[in-house]
Design a protein around this motif. Structure first.
Motif, short mmCIF file in Angstrom:
data_model
loop_
_atom_site.label_atom_id
_atom_site.label_comp_id
_atom_site.label_asym_id
_atom_site.label_seq_id
_atom_site.Cartn_x
_atom_site.Cartn_y
_atom_site.Cartn_z
N ARG A 56 0.83 -1.21 0.00
CA ARG A 56 0.00 0.00 0.00
C ARG A 56 0.86 1.26 0.00
NH1 ARG A 56 -4.01 0.06 4.81
NH2 ARG A 56 -2.07 -0.29 5.88
N SER A 57 2.01 1.21 0.65
CA SER A 57 2.78 2.44 0.86
C SER A 57 4.03 2.57 0.00
CB SER A 57 3.19 2.54 2.33
OG SER A 57 4.00 1.43 2.69
N LYS A 58 4.59 1.48 -0.46
CA LYS A 58 5.86 1.54 -1.19
C LYS A 58 5.68 1.40 -2.70
CE LYS A 58 8.24 -0.64 2.69
NZ LYS A 58 7.06 -0.76 3.55
N GLY A 59 4.47 1.04 -3.15
CA GLY A 59 4.21 0.80 -4.56
C GLY A 59 4.25 -0.69 -4.86
N SER A 60 4.23 -0.98 -6.14
CA SER A 60 4.23 -2.37 -6.59
C SER A 60 5.15 -2.52 -7.79
CB SER A 60 2.82 -2.81 -7.00
OG SER A 60 1.95 -2.75 -5.90
N VAL A 61 5.80 -3.68 -7.85
CA VAL A 61 6.67 -3.99 -8.98
C VAL A 61 6.46 -5.44 -9.37
CG1 VAL A 61 8.47 -2.26 -8.62
CG2 VAL A 61 8.58 -4.40 -7.35
N TYR A 62 6.57 -5.69 -10.68
CA TYR A 62 6.42 -7.06 -11.20
C TYR A 62 7.34 -7.23 -12.39
CZ TYR A 62 4.36 -10.90 -13.92
OH TYR A 62 4.17 -12.04 -14.66
N HIS A 63 8.07 -8.32 -12.39
CA HIS A 63 8.85 -8.73 -13.55
C HIS A 63 8.77 -10.25 -13.64
CE1 HIS A 63 11.80 -9.20 -16.61
NE2 HIS A 63 12.04 -7.89 -16.64
N PRO A 64 8.23 -10.78 -14.74
CA PRO A 64 8.04 -12.23 -14.85
C PRO A 64 9.33 -13.03 -14.76
CG PRO A 64 7.53 -11.13 -16.93
CD PRO A 64 7.76 -10.07 -15.91
N ASP A 65 10.48 -12.39 -15.03
CA ASP A 65 11.77 -13.09 -14.95
C ASP A 65 12.40 -12.98 -13.57
OD1 ASP A 65 11.53 -13.78 -17.63
OD2 ASP A 65 12.59 -11.99 -18.30
N GLY A 66 11.73 -12.28 -12.64
CA GLY A 66 12.24 -12.15 -11.28
C GLY A 66 12.75 -10.76 -10.99
N LEU A 67 12.69 -10.41 -9.72
CA LEU A 67 13.18 -9.12 -9.24
C LEU A 67 14.49 -9.33 -8.49
CD1 LEU A 67 9.77 -7.88 -7.80
CD2 LEU A 67 10.88 -7.03 -9.88
N ASP A 68 15.33 -8.33 -8.52
CA ASP A 68 16.60 -8.36 -7.81
C ASP A 68 16.33 -8.05 -6.33
OD1 ASP A 68 19.03 -7.63 -6.56
OD2 ASP A 68 19.84 -6.83 -8.44
N LEU A 69 16.54 -9.04 -5.46
CA LEU A 69 16.25 -8.86 -4.03
C LEU A 69 17.13 -7.78 -3.41
CD1 LEU A 69 15.60 -12.50 -2.76
CD2 LEU A 69 13.96 -10.70 -3.28
N ASN A 70 18.38 -7.70 -3.83
CA ASN A 70 19.25 -6.63 -3.32
C ASN A 70 18.68 -5.27 -3.67
OD1 ASN A 70 21.26 -8.17 -2.06
ND2 ASN A 70 22.33 -8.49 -4.00
N ALA A 71 18.22 -5.11 -4.90
CA ALA A 71 17.66 -3.83 -5.33
C ALA A 71 16.39 -3.50 -4.55
CB ALA A 71 17.38 -3.85 -6.83
N LEU A 72 15.56 -4.51 -4.30
CA LEU A 72 14.34 -4.29 -3.51
C LEU A 72 14.68 -3.78 -2.11
CD1 LEU A 72 12.16 -7.43 -4.32
CD2 LEU A 72 11.53 -5.06 -4.77
N MET A 73 15.60 -4.48 -1.46
CA MET A 73 15.96 -4.12 -0.09
C MET A 73 16.62 -2.73 -0.04
SD MET A 73 14.81 -6.61 1.66
CE MET A 73 15.59 -6.63 3.24
N THR A 74 17.50 -2.45 -0.98
CA THR A 74 18.18 -1.16 -1.02
C THR A 74 17.18 -0.03 -1.28
OG1 THR A 74 20.23 -2.19 -1.76
CG2 THR A 74 19.99 0.18 -2.17
N ALA A 75 16.27 -0.24 -2.21
CA ALA A 75 15.29 0.79 -2.54
C ALA A 75 14.41 1.11 -1.34
CB ALA A 75 14.43 0.34 -3.72
#
Length: 160
Positions: free
Chosen positions: A45-64
């Motif tokens: 609800r507060s950070k937005g949403s992201v989707y990539h069928p090939d997968g998301l970079d967990l490091n990038a998620l955590m850093t963002a």
């Protein structure tokens, strides 16, 4: 090796902890269980949403999340899908429902879990509301569709 694609509905302390565990134990899961786990979507609800069928970079998620408090810098094919659209239309095999829930109604977690089961997706949840209020119904629905619903964190979250 079996790959499980996961969509996370919620990315607060529990979601970030789950992502960290997956990140830290990826090689053990592969070696011991022959399993690879790929986070393909995150909806909040507060950070937005992201989707990539090939997968998301967990490091990038955590850093963002740590640096910006949102997913604006995360490489994604789709953004700002709501939770129900991610559940219904993503290529996730498993929905990790770890969003906020109202303990009196079980919402919105109950609706998310229903959508996941209706979409043919397995569910894991740490939400007490829908588990306490609707578990027999949700379990029956999962069984009818030959799906799994995991709730251990819900009932043992305070156990050391």
């Amino acid at each position: 090796m079996k790959t499980y694609r996961i969509a996370m509905i919620g990315f607060g302390n529990v979601g970030q902890g789950f992502a960290t565990i997956l990140q830290n134990h990826a090689s053990m899961l592969a070696e011991t269980h022959g399993v690879a786990v790929q986070i393909v979507a995150v909806s909040t609800r507060s950070k937005g949403s992201v989707y990539h069928p090939d997968g998301l970079d967990l490091n990038a998620l955590m850093t963002a999340v740590t640096d910006d408090g949102n997913f604006d810098r995360v490489d994604a094919l789709y953004r700002d899908w709501d939770a129900l659209k991610i559940i219904a239309e993503s290529n996730a095999d498993v929905i990790a429902e770890i969003s906020y829930t109202d303990l009196k109604t079980g919402e919105p977690a109950y609706r998310h879990i229903r959508q996941a089961l209706d979409s043919g997706k397995h569910v894991i949840t740490a939400n007490k509301g829908p588990t306490a209020l609707f578990y027999p119904e949700l379990l029956q629905s999962a069984r009818e569709k030959n799906l799994s619903i995991g709730v251990e964190g819900t009932v043992l979250s305070g156990t050391p």
